[in-house]
Write an enzyme that holds these catalytic residues in place. Sequence first.
Site, PDB file in Angstrom:
ATOM      1  N   HIS A   1      57.197 -68.383  23.312  1.00  0.00           N
ATOM      2  CA  HIS A   1      56.616 -69.558  23.985  1.00  0.00           C
ATOM      3  C   HIS A   1      56.070 -70.583  22.991  1.00  0.00           C
ATOM      4  O   HIS A   1      55.901 -71.745  23.339  1.00  0.00           O
ATOM      5  CB  HIS A   1      55.591 -69.152  25.052  1.00  0.00           C
ATOM      6  CG  HIS A   1      54.256 -68.738  24.510  1.00  0.00           C
ATOM      7  ND1 HIS A   1      54.009 -67.483  24.036  1.00  0.00           N
ATOM      8  CD2 HIS A   1      53.095 -69.421  24.375  1.00  0.00           C
ATOM      9  CE1 HIS A   1      52.752 -67.402  23.639  1.00  0.00           C
ATOM     10  NE2 HIS A   1      52.170 -68.573  23.829  1.00  0.00           N
TER      11      HIS A   1
ATOM     12  N   LYS B   1      55.917 -75.354  22.678  1.00  0.00           N
ATOM     13  CA  LYS B   1      54.728 -76.209  22.523  1.00  0.00           C
ATOM     14  C   LYS B   1      55.148 -77.575  21.985  1.00  0.00           C
ATOM     15  O   LYS B   1      55.985 -77.665  21.092  1.00  0.00           O
ATOM     16  CB  LYS B   1      53.709 -75.539  21.589  1.00  0.00           C
ATOM     17  CG  LYS B   1      53.100 -74.258  22.206  1.00  0.00           C
ATOM     18  CD  LYS B   1      51.957 -73.732  21.380  1.00  0.00           C
ATOM     19  CE  LYS B   1      51.510 -72.342  21.830  1.00  0.00           C
ATOM     20  NZ  LYS B   1      50.517 -72.332  22.891  1.00  0.00           N
TER      21      LYS B   1
ATOM     22  N   ASP C   1      52.563 -58.374  17.434  1.00  0.00           N
ATOM     23  CA  ASP C   1      52.248 -59.214  18.593  1.00  0.00           C
ATOM     24  C   ASP C   1      52.356 -60.708  18.269  1.00  0.00           C
ATOM     25  O   ASP C   1      52.747 -61.504  19.118  1.00  0.00           O
ATOM     26  CB  ASP C   1      50.823 -58.886  19.075  1.00  0.00           C
ATOM     27  CG  ASP C   1      50.470 -59.572  20.393  1.00  0.00           C
ATOM     28  OD1 ASP C   1      51.278 -59.487  21.331  1.00  0.00           O
ATOM     29  OD2 ASP C   1      49.393 -60.207  20.480  1.00  0.00           O
TER      30      ASP C   1
ATOM     31  N   HIS D   1      55.708 -65.544  16.762  1.00  0.00           N
ATOM     32  CA  HIS D   1      55.166 -66.912  16.707  1.00  0.00           C
ATOM     33  C   HIS D   1      54.985 -67.447  15.270  1.00  0.00           C
ATOM     34  O   HIS D   1      55.409 -68.550  14.956  1.00  0.00           O
ATOM     35  CB  HIS D   1      53.823 -66.978  17.430  1.00  0.00           C
ATOM     36  CG  HIS D   1      53.844 -66.385  18.808  1.00  0.00           C
ATOM     37  ND1 HIS D   1      54.910 -66.519  19.657  1.00  0.00           N
ATOM     38  CD2 HIS D   1      52.936 -65.643  19.491  1.00  0.00           C
ATOM     39  CE1 HIS D   1      54.651 -65.894  20.802  1.00  0.00           C
ATOM     40  NE2 HIS D   1      53.462 -65.350  20.717  1.00  0.00           N
TER      41      HIS D   1
ATOM     42  N   LYS E   1      39.574 -71.147  18.822  1.00  0.00           N
ATOM     43  CA  LYS E   1      41.006 -71.106  19.141  1.00  0.00           C
ATOM     44  C   LYS E   1      41.627 -72.263  18.379  1.00  0.00           C
ATOM     45  O   LYS E   1      41.282 -73.429  18.605  1.00  0.00           O
ATOM     46  CB  LYS E   1      41.250 -71.260  20.635  1.00  0.00           C
ATOM     47  CG  LYS E   1      42.753 -71.199  20.976  1.00  0.00           C
ATOM     48  CD  LYS E   1      42.976 -70.986  22.462  1.00  0.00           C
ATOM     49  CE  LYS E   1      44.446 -71.035  22.844  1.00  0.00           C
ATOM     50  NZ  LYS E   1      45.222 -69.869  22.443  1.00  0.00           N
TER      51      LYS E   1
ATOM     52  N   GLU F   1      42.662 -66.967  17.545  1.00  0.00           N
ATOM     53  CA  GLU F   1      42.310 -66.908  18.968  1.00  0.00           C
ATOM     54  C   GLU F   1      40.869 -66.451  19.108  1.00  0.00           C
ATOM     55  O   GLU F   1      40.401 -65.630  18.313  1.00  0.00           O
ATOM     56  CB  GLU F   1      43.192 -65.887  19.677  1.00  0.00           C
ATOM     57  CG  GLU F   1      44.654 -66.230  19.688  1.00  0.00           C
ATOM     58  CD  GLU F   1      45.420 -65.159  20.448  1.00  0.00           C
ATOM     59  OE1 GLU F   1      45.513 -65.262  21.662  1.00  0.00           O
ATOM     60  OE2 GLU F   1      45.894 -64.212  19.805  1.00  0.00           O
TER      61      GLU F   1
ATOM     62  N   PHE G   1      63.935 -52.170  40.326  1.00  0.00           N
ATOM     63  CA  PHE G   1      64.978 -52.755  39.462  1.00  0.00           C
ATOM     64  C   PHE G   1      66.000 -51.735  38.961  1.00  0.00           C
ATOM     65  O   PHE G   1      67.028 -52.085  38.437  1.00  0.00           O
ATOM     66  CB  PHE G   1      64.340 -53.484  38.269  1.00  0.00           C
ATOM     67  CG  PHE G   1      63.387 -54.572  38.699  1.00  0.00           C
ATOM     68  CD1 PHE G   1      63.657 -55.347  39.822  1.00  0.00           C
ATOM     69  CD2 PHE G   1      62.212 -54.809  37.990  1.00  0.00           C
ATOM     70  CE1 PHE G   1      62.777 -56.338  40.234  1.00  0.00           C
ATOM     71  CE2 PHE G   1      61.331 -55.805  38.396  1.00  0.00           C
ATOM     72  CZ  PHE G   1      61.611 -56.560  39.524  1.00  0.00           C
TER      73      PHE G   1
ATOM     74  N   ARG H   1      58.322 -54.901  43.006  1.00  0.00           N
ATOM     75  CA  ARG H   1      58.431 -53.619  43.693  1.00  0.00           C
ATOM     76  C   ARG H   1      57.624 -53.564  44.982  1.00  0.00           C
ATOM     77  O   ARG H   1      58.007 -52.898  45.944  1.00  0.00           O
ATOM     78  CB  ARG H   1      57.903 -52.561  42.731  1.00  0.00           C
ATOM     79  CG  ARG H   1      58.639 -51.292  42.849  1.00  0.00           C
ATOM     80  CD  ARG H   1      58.105 -50.306  41.868  1.00  0.00           C
ATOM     81  NE  ARG H   1      58.626 -49.015  42.262  1.00  0.00           N
ATOM     82  CZ  ARG H   1      59.020 -48.105  41.424  1.00  0.00           C
ATOM     83  NH1 ARG H   1      58.943 -48.316  40.153  1.00  0.00           N
ATOM     84  NH2 ARG H   1      59.470 -46.967  41.865  1.00  0.00           N
TER      85      ARG H   1
ATOM     86  N   LYS I   1      59.186 -61.434  25.440  1.00  0.00           N
ATOM     87  CA  LYS I   1      58.784 -60.514  24.385  1.00  0.00           C
ATOM     88  C   LYS I   1      57.837 -59.469  24.972  1.00  0.00           C
ATOM     89  O   LYS I   1      57.274 -59.722  26.033  1.00  0.00           O
ATOM     90  CB  LYS I   1      58.122 -61.263  23.237  1.00  0.00           C
ATOM     91  CG  LYS I   1      56.737 -61.833  23.579  1.00  0.00           C
ATOM     92  CD  LYS I   1      56.048 -62.387  22.376  1.00  0.00           C
ATOM     93  CE  LYS I   1      55.154 -61.383  21.724  1.00  0.00           C
ATOM     94  NZ  LYS I   1      53.739 -61.434  22.129  1.00  0.00           N
TER      95      LYS I   1
HETATM   96  C1  BG6 Z   1      51.214 -63.855  23.146  1.00  0.00           C
HETATM   97  C2  BG6 Z   1      50.505 -62.640  22.600  1.00  0.00           C
HETATM   98  O1  BG6 Z   1      52.561 -63.848  22.767  1.00  0.00           O
HETATM   99  O2  BG6 Z   1      50.596 -65.043  22.645  1.00  0.00           O
HETATM  100  C3  BG6 Z   1      49.039 -62.672  22.966  1.00  0.00           C
HETATM  101  O3  BG6 Z   1      51.090 -61.458  23.128  1.00  0.00           O
HETATM  102  C4  BG6 Z   1      48.416 -63.980  22.525  1.00  0.00           C
HETATM  103  O4  BG6 Z   1      48.330 -61.593  22.368  1.00  0.00           O
HETATM  104  C5  BG6 Z   1      49.240 -65.178  23.017  1.00  0.00           C
HETATM  105  O5  BG6 Z   1      47.098 -64.044  23.045  1.00  0.00           O
HETATM  106  C6  BG6 Z   1      48.723 -66.478  22.405  1.00  0.00           C
HETATM  107  O6  BG6 Z   1      49.373 -67.574  22.998  1.00  0.00           O
HETATM  108  P1  BG6 Z   1      48.687 -69.007  23.048  1.00  0.00           P
HETATM  109  O7  BG6 Z   1      49.740 -69.902  23.617  1.00  0.00           O
HETATM  110  O8  BG6 Z   1      47.469 -68.883  23.903  1.00  0.00           O
HETATM  111  O9  BG6 Z   1      48.338 -69.360  21.630  1.00  0.00           O
END
Ligand code: BG6
Length: 489
Positions: free
Chosen positions: A175, A179, A232, A237, A342, A213, A93, A49, A145
């Site tokens: 995503h 991986k 989330d 995932h 992590k 995380e 948009f 925008r 998402k």
């Molecule tokens: C995202 C979530 O889809 O994945 C986030 O919305 C999260 O909250 C992230 O932190 C984690 O992704 P990765 O690849 O860092 O494990």
Amino acid sequence: MPVIRVEPCTFALFGALGDLALRKLFPALYQLDRAGLLHEQTCVLAMARDELDAEGLQRQLRESLTRFVSAKEQDAAVMQRFIDRCTYVSMDFRKRDDYQALTSLVSAEQPLVAYFATPAAVYGDICRELAHLELVSNLRVVLEKPIGHSLESSQEVNDAVARYLPERAIYRIDHYLGKETVQNLIALRFANSLFENQWNSRYISHVEITVAEKVGIEGRWGYFDQAGQLRDMVQNHLLQLLCLTAMEPPSDLSADSIRDEKVKVLKALAPITPELLSTHVVRGQYAAGSIDGQPVPGYLEEENANVHSNTETFVSLRCEIRNWRWSGVPFYLRTGKRMQQKLSQIVIHFKESAHYIFAEEQRDQVSNKLIIRLQPDEGISLQVMTKEQGLDKGMHLRSGPLQLSFADTNNAARIPDAYERLLLEVMQGNQYLFVRKDEVQAAWRWCDQLLASWRQDGSAPKKYPAGSWGPVASIAMITRDGRSWYGDL
Ligand code: BG6
């Protein structure tokens, strides 16, 4: 040697100045360019925008690439070449007139890949306008998402897009599917008869999936508080990881064969009814604590927090899959923010053999485990029992890993970011790493029943100190079955 033929396309990035685009998508496109995987005629349209001229975009891109691409991967010539591919288009948009600019920029000769890094509420509007310009015949759209926050709202989003496009043109991102190790799961399971023959309730006692995380909410309180960790992270995932671990062998590697099998797993997941909440689920919320020795605030003390929020930042679940392969094999899932490390991993615990001949006091150590590590240190290791070395050790056993570290093998080839893989696949028109509509629906259906059970129950999430492995109740949940979470310190 590359085995991929790259075709030219127009890559249109809607929401090009947002965090996702600057942090992940432009760096991923740059990496594809650096690897020679962007055709020389591929161009990138950056849409947002803000009023920005060509120089403004160049400055912005240079800044984000310098920040988010590691210093040793920054190549000035490639960076310039990549930036030269990008054109900025300022647009709202929802406004039809603003799309006119695209007509001269999009070539009918090559596929148009439209990436929606925008709120889902405008996905339908963008599709409608692209259809109005007759740009849909060669169009692939990538949906980020969250696609809704329930089955019903996700259907609205999917329907809004489906009004203009067939399913084969829709690429829903998760995503985690990009991986490296996640894809390796398919190779590991189906290219190694050693595992495939043992991959069932006869040989496997239970499976753990952990996605932990260290980060907290990172300035996303508004979004996160509406979502919570189940929506989330689990709805997408963790359930995707569960599907790839548990699915039946697909008949081939085509997108639909794989996705047919994944959806069957989701449909076979037993609902977690209100009666099962106390034994099968733990909801947690982090309190103040410390991460890497530094004090960090609790969830309710984060910036812009609603101090009365009952949103969960941690979930652990004991799931059951109702089919012949997995009957009686619990799948323990857990995921949380502000945890000690992590760490994303899948641990397959194999059953002990029927007859045991070693020292009784070592018996509880004896079980093989296959550990599939997604991050950090991507790799696969198999914990096996061997004899301890030394004349004085007798038949004393020790558990040690047969290790395959992806960083050390493959001639230390760089492990690409998930988005690089996914962007490459969509440019090639491969859908197998993207989520089909019926998968999204089945995942939401399962989560919705759990959310309904939570609403009915009404209890507050259990507190856990930031920097821990979640609430004590999560440890109790698995201990009740005579087990423990693998590797917790
Ligand atoms: C995202 C979530 O889809 O994945 C986030 O919305 C999260 O909250 C992230 O932190 C984690 O992704 P990765 O690849 O860092 O494990």
